[in-house]
Design a protein around this motif. Sequence first.
Motif, PDB file in Angstrom:
ATOM      1  N   THR A 420       0.844  -1.193   0.000  1.00 32.02           N
ATOM      2  CA  THR A 420       0.000   0.000   0.000  1.00 32.02           C
ATOM      3  C   THR A 420       0.880   1.243   0.000  1.00 32.02           C
ATOM      4  O   THR A 420       2.108   1.153  -0.050  1.00 32.02           O
ATOM      5  CB  THR A 420      -0.912   0.016   1.240  1.00 32.02           C
ATOM      6  N   TYR A 421       0.210   2.397   0.057  1.00 32.85           N
ATOM      7  CA  TYR A 421       0.894   3.684   0.095  1.00 32.85           C
ATOM      8  C   TYR A 421       0.426   4.435   1.331  1.00 32.85           C
ATOM      9  O   TYR A 421      -0.740   4.355   1.717  1.00 32.85           O
ATOM     10  CB  TYR A 421       0.583   4.520  -1.152  1.00 32.85           C
ATOM     11  N   LYS A 422       1.323   5.193   1.937  1.00 35.02           N
ATOM     12  CA  LYS A 422       0.998   5.941   3.150  1.00 35.02           C
ATOM     13  C   LYS A 422       1.377   7.399   2.948  1.00 35.02           C
ATOM     14  O   LYS A 422       2.518   7.719   2.599  1.00 35.02           O
ATOM     15  CB  LYS A 422       1.766   5.358   4.340  1.00 35.02           C
ATOM     16  N   LYS A 423       0.423   8.300   3.163  1.00 34.90           N
ATOM     17  CA  LYS A 423       0.688   9.728   3.028  1.00 34.90           C
ATOM     18  C   LYS A 423       1.484  10.200   4.244  1.00 34.90           C
ATOM     19  O   LYS A 423       1.078   9.962   5.387  1.00 34.90           O
ATOM     20  CB  LYS A 423      -0.614  10.511   2.899  1.00 34.90           C
ATOM     21  N   VAL A 424       2.593  10.878   3.987  1.00 34.85           N
ATOM     22  CA  VAL A 424       3.454  11.371   5.066  1.00 34.85           C
ATOM     23  C   VAL A 424       3.855  12.810   4.754  1.00 34.85           C
ATOM     24  O   VAL A 424       3.794  13.267   3.606  1.00 34.85           O
ATOM     25  CB  VAL A 424       4.718  10.506   5.244  1.00 34.85           C
ATOM     26  N   GLU A 618      -2.679  -0.732  -7.268  1.00 33.34           N
ATOM     27  CA  GLU A 618      -4.076  -1.107  -7.468  1.00 33.34           C
ATOM     28  C   GLU A 618      -4.955  -0.174  -6.638  1.00 33.34           C
ATOM     29  O   GLU A 618      -5.343  -0.460  -5.508  1.00 33.34           O
ATOM     30  CB  GLU A 618      -4.301  -2.559  -7.068  1.00 33.34           C
ATOM     31  N   ASN A 619      -5.220   0.946  -7.231  1.00 28.50           N
ATOM     32  CA  ASN A 619      -6.031   1.943  -6.540  1.00 28.50           C
ATOM     33  C   ASN A 619      -6.801   2.717  -7.585  1.00 28.50           C
ATOM     34  O   ASN A 619      -6.212   3.273  -8.503  1.00 28.50           O
ATOM     35  CB  ASN A 619      -5.128   2.890  -5.736  1.00 28.50           C
ATOM     36  N   LYS A 620      -8.125   2.748  -7.453  1.00 31.72           N
ATOM     37  CA  LYS A 620      -8.935   3.367  -8.486  1.00 31.72           C
ATOM     38  C   LYS A 620      -8.715   4.877  -8.549  1.00 31.72           C
ATOM     39  O   LYS A 620      -9.027   5.512  -9.546  1.00 31.72           O
ATOM     40  CB  LYS A 620     -10.414   3.076  -8.252  1.00 31.72           C
ATOM     41  N   LYS A 621      -8.153   5.483  -7.475  1.00 28.60           N
ATOM     42  CA  LYS A 621      -7.911   6.907  -7.514  1.00 28.60           C
ATOM     43  C   LYS A 621      -6.680   7.253  -8.329  1.00 28.60           C
ATOM     44  O   LYS A 621      -6.484   8.393  -8.702  1.00 28.60           O
ATOM     45  CB  LYS A 621      -7.728   7.431  -6.084  1.00 28.60           C
ATOM     46  N   MET A 623      -4.435   6.460 -11.696  1.00 25.23           N
ATOM     47  CA  MET A 623      -4.396   5.783 -12.989  1.00 25.23           C
ATOM     48  C   MET A 623      -3.008   5.866 -13.612  1.00 25.23           C
ATOM     49  O   MET A 623      -2.824   5.536 -14.774  1.00 25.23           O
ATOM     50  CB  MET A 623      -5.414   6.446 -13.940  1.00 25.23           C
ATOM     51  N   THR A 624      -2.008   6.346 -12.865  1.00 31.40           N
ATOM     52  CA  THR A 624      -0.679   6.543 -13.446  1.00 31.40           C
ATOM     53  C   THR A 624       0.239   5.365 -13.245  1.00 31.40           C
ATOM     54  O   THR A 624       1.348   5.341 -13.768  1.00 31.40           O
ATOM     55  CB  THR A 624      -0.017   7.784 -12.826  1.00 31.40           C
ATOM     56  N   GLY A 625      -0.164   4.388 -12.480  1.00 30.20           N
ATOM     57  CA  GLY A 625       0.697   3.220 -12.269  1.00 30.20           C
ATOM     58  C   GLY A 625       1.909   3.571 -11.441  1.00 30.20           C
ATOM     59  O   GLY A 625       3.022   3.490 -11.899  1.00 30.20           O
ATOM     60  N   LYS A 626       1.702   3.995 -10.188  1.00 31.73           N
ATOM     61  CA  LYS A 626       2.821   4.392  -9.342  1.00 31.73           C
ATOM     62  C   LYS A 626       3.575   3.168  -8.832  1.00 31.73           C
ATOM     63  O   LYS A 626       3.180   2.041  -9.042  1.00 31.73           O
ATOM     64  CB  LYS A 626       2.314   5.228  -8.168  1.00 31.73           C
ATOM     65  N   ALA A 627       4.632   3.442  -8.097  1.00 31.35           N
ATOM     66  CA  ALA A 627       5.526   2.365  -7.701  1.00 31.35           C
ATOM     67  C   ALA A 627       5.135   1.784  -6.364  1.00 31.35           C
ATOM     68  O   ALA A 627       4.516   2.410  -5.541  1.00 31.35           O
ATOM     69  CB  ALA A 627       6.953   2.891  -7.620  1.00 31.35           C
ATOM     70  N   THR A 628       5.499   0.546  -6.139  1.00 26.52           N
ATOM     71  CA  THR A 628       5.334  -0.086  -4.830  1.00 26.52           C
ATOM     72  C   THR A 628       6.691  -0.503  -4.305  1.00 26.52           C
ATOM     73  O   THR A 628       7.677  -0.443  -5.019  1.00 26.52           O
ATOM     74  CB  THR A 628       4.390  -1.297  -4.922  1.00 26.52           C
ATOM     75  N   LEU A 629       6.716  -0.905  -3.066  1.00 24.67           N
ATOM     76  CA  LEU A 629       7.979  -1.044  -2.351  1.00 24.67           C
ATOM     77  C   LEU A 629       8.791  -2.258  -2.762  1.00 24.67           C
ATOM     78  O   LEU A 629       8.266  -3.319  -3.017  1.00 24.67           O
ATOM     79  CB  LEU A 629       7.681  -1.128  -0.842  1.00 24.67           C
ATOM     80  N   VAL A 630      10.091  -2.033  -2.832  1.00 28.77           N
ATOM     81  CA  VAL A 630      11.044  -3.133  -2.905  1.00 28.77           C
ATOM     82  C   VAL A 630      11.232  -3.621  -1.481  1.00 28.77           C
ATOM     83  O   VAL A 630      10.947  -2.905  -0.533  1.00 28.77           O
ATOM     84  CB  VAL A 630      12.398  -2.608  -3.418  1.00 28.77           C
ATOM     85  N   GLU A 631      11.693  -4.822  -1.313  1.00 31.58           N
ATOM     86  CA  GLU A 631      11.930  -5.325   0.030  1.00 31.58           C
ATOM     87  C   GLU A 631      12.833  -4.359   0.785  1.00 31.58           C
ATOM     88  O   GLU A 631      13.939  -4.069   0.367  1.00 31.58           O
ATOM     89  CB  GLU A 631      12.610  -6.699  -0.032  1.00 31.58           C
ATOM     90  N   THR A 632      12.308  -3.843   1.903  1.00 32.09           N
ATOM     91  CA  THR A 632      13.082  -2.885   2.685  1.00 32.09           C
ATOM     92  C   THR A 632      14.395  -3.484   3.163  1.00 32.09           C
ATOM     93  O   THR A 632      15.420  -2.822   3.211  1.00 32.09           O
ATOM     94  CB  THR A 632      12.255  -2.417   3.891  1.00 32.09           C
ATOM     95  N   SER A 633      14.359  -4.765   3.480  1.00 34.88           N
ATOM     96  CA  SER A 633      15.592  -5.405   3.957  1.00 34.88           C
ATOM     97  C   SER A 633      16.668  -5.394   2.887  1.00 34.88           C
ATOM     98  O   SER A 633      17.850  -5.260   3.180  1.00 34.88           O
ATOM     99  CB  SER A 633      15.298  -6.841   4.394  1.00 34.88           C
ATOM    100  N   VAL A 634      16.268  -5.530   1.610  1.00 28.48           N
ATOM    101  CA  VAL A 634      17.254  -5.497   0.519  1.00 28.48           C
ATOM    102  C   VAL A 634      17.908  -4.130   0.453  1.00 28.48           C
ATOM    103  O   VAL A 634      19.128  -3.996   0.362  1.00 28.48           O
ATOM    104  CB  VAL A 634      16.576  -5.840  -0.830  1.00 28.48           C
ATOM    105  N   ILE A 635      17.055  -3.081   0.510  1.00 30.93           N
ATOM    106  CA  ILE A 635      17.587  -1.722   0.416  1.00 30.93           C
ATOM    107  C   ILE A 635      18.495  -1.412   1.593  1.00 30.93           C
ATOM    108  O   ILE A 635      19.587  -0.889   1.438  1.00 30.93           O
ATOM    109  CB  ILE A 635      16.423  -0.713   0.354  1.00 30.93           C
ATOM    110  N   LYS A 636      18.015  -1.790   2.819  1.00 34.67           N
ATOM    111  CA  LYS A 636      18.834  -1.499   3.993  1.00 34.67           C
ATOM    112  C   LYS A 636      20.135  -2.273   3.957  1.00 34.67           C
ATOM    113  O   LYS A 636      21.181  -1.784   4.365  1.00 34.67           O
ATOM    114  CB  LYS A 636      18.054  -1.818   5.263  1.00 34.67           C
ATOM    115  N   GLY A 637      20.059  -3.503   3.432  1.00 32.87           N
ATOM    116  CA  GLY A 637      21.289  -4.281   3.329  1.00 32.87           C
ATOM    117  C   GLY A 637      22.278  -3.622   2.392  1.00 32.87           C
ATOM    118  O   GLY A 637      23.466  -3.535   2.671  1.00 32.87           O
TER     119      GLY A 637
END
Length: 691
Positions: A420-424, A618-621, A623-637
């Motif tokens: 999912t996505y979280k507004k921050v 997957e969000n009807k609001k 339509m641009t096809g935004k990105a979802t997360l890569v495994e955080t552990s991979v990035i932190k590693g």
Amino acid sequence: MASTLEKFIHSLDPRALPRVLQIQSGIYFQGSIYEMFGNECCLSTGDVIKIIGFKINKLIASICENNEVSQSSAKVELPLNFPGLYKVVTDKTPYVSIEEITRKVSIGPTRFGHPCFYSPEDIELANVTIKHGEQITFNSVEEVNGTMAVNCGVVRNNQSHSFTLPLSQEGKFYECEDDQIYTLKEIAEWKIPKCRNRIVKLSNTLHMWDSSNPLPENFDGCLILTPVYEVQAVMKFRKDIVHILSDLDVEVKDVTDCYDISSFLQPLSLEDVFERTSKEFPMVAEIMEGPSGSQKPYNLLHTGKEIIIYKKYQATRVLASEIRSDSPKRHFLIPMSYKGKFKRRPREFPTAYDLEIARSEKEQLHVVATKAFDSPHKELFSVSVGDQFLVQQCQTSEVLYEGRKKVIDVLACEQILSDTYKKVLLPMYMEGGFVEVIHDKKQYQLSEICKEFRLPFNVKVSVRDLSVEEDVLAAVPGLQFEEEITDSYLLISTTSSPVESWEIPVYRLNMSVHLLSRDVQTVVPPATKTTVEEISEEQYYMVRRYENQTLHPPPRPPKKPTILAPKLGFAVPKQGVTDVLQAPKNFCVDTTRKLCSNQAADVLELQVSCQNDLVPRENKKDMTGKATLVETSVIKGLTNKALGKCEAEKEEEEEHNYDYVDENIIENIRKVFQDTAVRNKHALSEGRRDI
């Protein structure tokens, strides 16, 4: 009245040039032949030469104690690039008028050209009174209502007040304490008054002592610097410019007022040519002193060559710098006609404010955090290494500060979570670290990048320019396009082979010509060749100086000092002034740089991982096809791995000593000195007022 050449040059005001001198007597090397820089000239008694310029070539340093030099004091010769940082010792001898200051002290547009003085007496002006002991900054000299005057400034209650002092203003004016530190070259260019010596104190050597060092081992005393000038002159029957050192043992007499100065050849710099009216072009000229360099067209412009100067104009260039963590970087000016192609490279952003500047309506900015940040407000988001964000827009938000609500600027983002996505909200002042994730595989022309994207912009040459024999940009692993600049150029060709014309820069090419009284056969210039120009570090800063200043982040609002739980991030140990002076090379690590050079592979690997794992949201609001997360552990590693490499690189750097003057070292040490000295400035000023 005859005087030695050395004494004459030391007292000569550059504004009085050119001057015609007659040789009176002297001792010559090899009879009457004197050779300097490969130029042989005969200085016989009675000869006449025209002085057209002079500059400091080297410095004679006398080791002194208690700011005095004795007969037994050792003297050493120091080149201008001699490593070391120096503090200027205040000259206790006063100047008796503003005119004397402008005649003897360098006043110019750079930060080095703003000397400061104070008067022991109040100065009554028409609309302001300058109090005794008050620091007066001299900014520029110009004509005001038909009278030559100095634009000055004083600071009162943190407010700057401007006024002018006429050159006729008399009184005693003393140098103020200078808390800055300088290289020898900076001192030679800006801090040695005419007809005076300059005492300096060594602050830091910047390299390990060895037997080739002319100064004694562990020397930390004062030096009295005496300049030796290189004099540029024109002789009666020669078509080139001769170079003579001012310490040549000859006596001269100034005969300018009784000599026809037009009987000499009139050398013109490229700036002089550019100042001519457009109607005077095209023109034929002969080169009196050519530039150095093996690249075309500089290798064609040797002394004695005849050239056609077709026109003068302004042209656009893109200022680009090599992307690398260590110093020095290479810098380039790229013409818009460059025919190579570029691919994008990830950008690095040190603050959230930089993300707002880089944000574009064309595409959404996707970044990965490389440094942790703990928010002091619960309404704002705390960032961990490896967090991914889609940058939205700048807005305002209310936060609770010391029990009161306060409105601050924030950057709205969407954090990419696993499903999912979280507004921050990120505070605009946030000092973090972010690396861009690139999804764009397109190849761009230079003009397309300047039109579609905001600079600075990171790229790599993907297709070299095939119209030139050697494309210097193709071998550079990464480039940052910094800004578009407009510069002055002359369009020239050689008379012997006018099949192609070249653009030559007016303000970066050291070249002198004299005009020939000949008509130009071809008025229309042949096909124009433009080249990528590689410029020096000094030229780079001169180019940047004339462009608009880059926007800076807004000041961080105050907050209560709290001890926050440490998070993973790239950190540089804090150092005091003593540590800085003992180990200046530690400043080679730029504290605002979030990734070291060995991290490049990890960043690219991180970027590829992000791109491969991105799936449409997957969000009807949306339509641009935004990105979802890569495994955080991979990035932190990967980030931890990069951090380890960064530390290893720092340890490896500490095993080496560098014998050149590094600009990063100088600037950082200057900042430390400024921070420690500014606290004492007010007290010193008050002390002078009470005298």
